[in-house]
Enzyme design. Structure first.
Site, PDB file in Angstrom:
ATOM      1  N   ASP A 181       0.830  -1.209   0.000  1.00  0.00           N
ATOM      2  CA  ASP A 181       0.000   0.000   0.000  1.00  0.00           C
ATOM      3  C   ASP A 181       0.864   1.257   0.000  1.00  0.00           C
ATOM      4  O   ASP A 181       1.981   1.255   0.524  1.00  0.00           O
ATOM      5  CB  ASP A 181      -0.929  -0.021   1.229  1.00  0.00           C
ATOM      6  CG  ASP A 181      -2.100   0.941   1.067  1.00  0.00           C
ATOM      7  OD1 ASP A 181      -2.373   1.369  -0.077  1.00  0.00           O
ATOM      8  OD2 ASP A 181      -2.734   1.265   2.088  1.00  0.00           O
TER       9      ASP A 181
ATOM     10  N   HIS B 277       2.238   3.202  -9.064  1.00  0.00           N
ATOM     11  CA  HIS B 277       2.049   1.773  -9.344  1.00  0.00           C
ATOM     12  C   HIS B 277       3.222   1.232 -10.174  1.00  0.00           C
ATOM     13  O   HIS B 277       3.686   0.115  -9.951  1.00  0.00           O
ATOM     14  CB  HIS B 277       0.730   1.541 -10.082  1.00  0.00           C
ATOM     15  CG  HIS B 277      -0.482   1.974  -9.316  1.00  0.00           C
ATOM     16  ND1 HIS B 277      -0.646   1.700  -7.970  1.00  0.00           N
ATOM     17  CD2 HIS B 277      -1.589   2.668  -9.683  1.00  0.00           C
ATOM     18  CE1 HIS B 277      -1.813   2.201  -7.566  1.00  0.00           C
ATOM     19  NE2 HIS B 277      -2.400   2.793  -8.579  1.00  0.00           N
TER      20      HIS B 277
ATOM     21  N   LEU C 180      11.074 -20.283  -4.684  1.00  0.00           N
ATOM     22  CA  LEU C 180      10.166 -19.343  -4.010  1.00  0.00           C
ATOM     23  C   LEU C 180       8.788 -19.488  -4.644  1.00  0.00           C
ATOM     24  O   LEU C 180       8.658 -19.488  -5.866  1.00  0.00           O
ATOM     25  CB  LEU C 180      10.662 -17.898  -4.176  1.00  0.00           C
ATOM     26  CG  LEU C 180       9.727 -16.821  -3.612  1.00  0.00           C
ATOM     27  CD1 LEU C 180       9.741 -16.818  -2.082  1.00  0.00           C
ATOM     28  CD2 LEU C 180      10.106 -15.426  -4.118  1.00  0.00           C
TER      29      LEU C 180
HETATM   30  C1  IPE Z   1      -5.464  -2.820  -0.092  1.00  0.00           C
HETATM   31  O1  IPE Z   1      -5.105  -1.493  -0.330  1.00  0.00           O
HETATM   32  C2  IPE Z   1      -5.440  -3.587  -1.363  1.00  0.00           C
HETATM   33  C3  IPE Z   1      -4.145  -3.692  -2.030  1.00  0.00           C
HETATM   34  C4  IPE Z   1      -2.989  -3.269  -1.628  1.00  0.00           C
HETATM   35  C5  IPE Z   1      -4.195  -4.377  -3.279  1.00  0.00           C
HETATM   36  P1  IPE Z   1      -6.203  -0.354  -0.444  1.00  0.00           P
HETATM   37  O2  IPE Z   1      -5.453   0.901  -0.589  1.00  0.00           O
HETATM   38  O3  IPE Z   1      -7.186  -0.684  -1.499  1.00  0.00           O
HETATM   39  O4  IPE Z   1      -6.928  -0.456   0.971  1.00  0.00           O
HETATM   40  P2  IPE Z   1      -7.895   0.550   1.728  1.00  0.00           P
HETATM   41  O5  IPE Z   1      -8.985   0.931   0.763  1.00  0.00           O
HETATM   42  O6  IPE Z   1      -7.069   1.744   2.100  1.00  0.00           O
HETATM   43  O7  IPE Z   1      -8.364  -0.200   2.926  1.00  0.00           O
HETATM   44  C1  IPE Z   2      -1.650   0.159  -3.382  1.00  0.00           C
HETATM   45  O1  IPE Z   2      -1.417   1.519  -3.405  1.00  0.00           O
HETATM   46  C2  IPE Z   2      -1.888  -0.410  -4.746  1.00  0.00           C
HETATM   47  C3  IPE Z   2      -3.257  -0.862  -4.992  1.00  0.00           C
HETATM   48  C4  IPE Z   2      -4.231  -0.898  -4.132  1.00  0.00           C
HETATM   49  C5  IPE Z   2      -3.533  -1.325  -6.332  1.00  0.00           C
HETATM   50  P1  IPE Z   2      -2.606   2.566  -3.372  1.00  0.00           P
HETATM   51  O2  IPE Z   2      -3.000   2.856  -4.777  1.00  0.00           O
HETATM   52  O3  IPE Z   2      -3.705   2.091  -2.512  1.00  0.00           O
HETATM   53  O4  IPE Z   2      -1.893   3.820  -2.741  1.00  0.00           O
HETATM   54  P2  IPE Z   2      -2.511   4.866  -1.702  1.00  0.00           P
HETATM   55  O5  IPE Z   2      -3.048   4.090  -0.553  1.00  0.00           O
HETATM   56  O6  IPE Z   2      -3.584   5.612  -2.427  1.00  0.00           O
HETATM   57  O7  IPE Z   2      -1.351   5.721  -1.342  1.00  0.00           O
HETATM   58 MG    MG Z   3      -4.151   2.353  -0.549  1.00  0.00          MG
END
Ligand code: IPE
Ligand code: IPE
Ligand code: MG
Length: 255
Positions: free
Chosen positions: A26, A43, A137
């Site tokens: 995240d 990303h 792995l």
């Molecule tokens: C959780 O991250 C899902 C992934 C990392 C794929 P999110 O960014 O979607 O989670 P929330 O919405 O903050 O809980």
């Molecule tokens: C995690 O990073 C990747 C996915 C959920 C696909 P985020 O896109 O949720 O990044 P933040 O939380 O907005 O910083």
């Molecule tokens: Mg996120």
């Protein structure tokens, strides 16, 4: 029967290096925002972290690495971001599998793949088949994955295959139908990006995992950050319901 022991059914063996690490990757969007870049740039950078962490896991002797890449709730994001994430997934499947294969990595994707385009489903099937003999792995990508979906699909399949035992199912009956049945339960769960929640990741399998939350954003996570998490893990006392005295032997039995 599942190949691996359930932490609630039997006290598992604990080794200094976690056998299975599960990560919620995240913070990509915030990483990009801090740099005045579009979210997708985060990303893209995040894919580099995946490469680093895969290498670091091999080096450290981690045997299973499960990464949350796209949750069943991530479809709620703007269509443009979802589409860019799909393009990135395709690109990674096209460009990374050769190297993973050369490095002895077995790739699996878990989640409800039926919602993905046929092209993605085909790339996933090819990548899984190509790497199926590898054992160094086990890398698992959770895509359109949700912990609730996982438990429900397992229960539905069990019901279809064993209707005669409805009302008498045990954990051992359900476990083989879960999408991570090929792996032991995660020893260490890591979430980057500062949030402290599970966001519908491996709800069943995290029952006795050690949790490590870090403010490091996923695009900045690499070998050193993984080492910090493993180091923290090594200082945990995994009691699985027992007392501390039982573990240290002060009261005899380890069972
Ligand atoms: C959780 O991250 C899902 C992934 C990392 C794929 P999110 O960014 O979607 O989670 P929330 O919405 O903050 O809980
Ligand atoms: C995690 O990073 C990747 C996915 C959920 C696909 P985020 O896109 O949720 O990044 P933040 O939380 O907005 O910083
Ligand atoms: Mg996120």
């Amino acid at each position: 029967m599942s190949l691996f022991k359930s932490a609630t059914r039997e006290v598992p063996e604990v080794k200094p290096v976690p056998c299975h690490v599960a990560i919620i990757m995240d913070g990509n969007g915030r990483w990009a925002k801090k740099r005045f870049l579009p979210r997708v740039a985060g990303h893209v950078k995040g894919v580099e972290s995946v490469r680093d962490v895969v290498g670091a896991c091999i080096k450290q002797g981690v045997e299973y690495l499960t990464l949350f890449a796209f949750s069943s709730e991530n479809w709620r994001r703007p269509a443009e971001e979802v589409s860019l994430l799909m393009q990135l997934f395709v690109k990674a499947l096209q460009q990374e599998v050769d190297k993973l294969n050369r490095n002895g990595v077995r790739l699996r994707v878990i989640g409800d793949l039926s919602r993905f385009e046929p092209k993605i489903q085909q790339l996933v099937a090819d990548a899984e088949a190509r790497t199926a003999e590898n054992t160094r792995l086990h890398l698992t990508i959770a895509a359109n994955y949700g912990g609730r979906w996982d438990m429900l699909q397992a229960a539905n399949r069990l019901a279809l295959e064993h209707p005669e035992r409805v009302g008498q199912w045990t954990e051992d009956d359900l476990a083989p139908y879960l999408s991570c049945a090929f792996a032991p339960e995660p020893d260490l769960f890591i979430r980057t990006g500062g949030e402290q929640r599970i966001s519908n990741f491996l709800l069943w399998q995290l029952a006795y995992s050690e949790f490590f939350f870090t403010d490091v954003l996923w695009p900045e996570f690499g070998e050193t950050a993984l080492q910090d998490a493993i180091h923290s893990y090594q200082h945990r006392e995994r009691r699985f319901g027992r007392t501390s005295e039982q573990l240290t032997g002060a009261e005899g039995s380890q069972a």
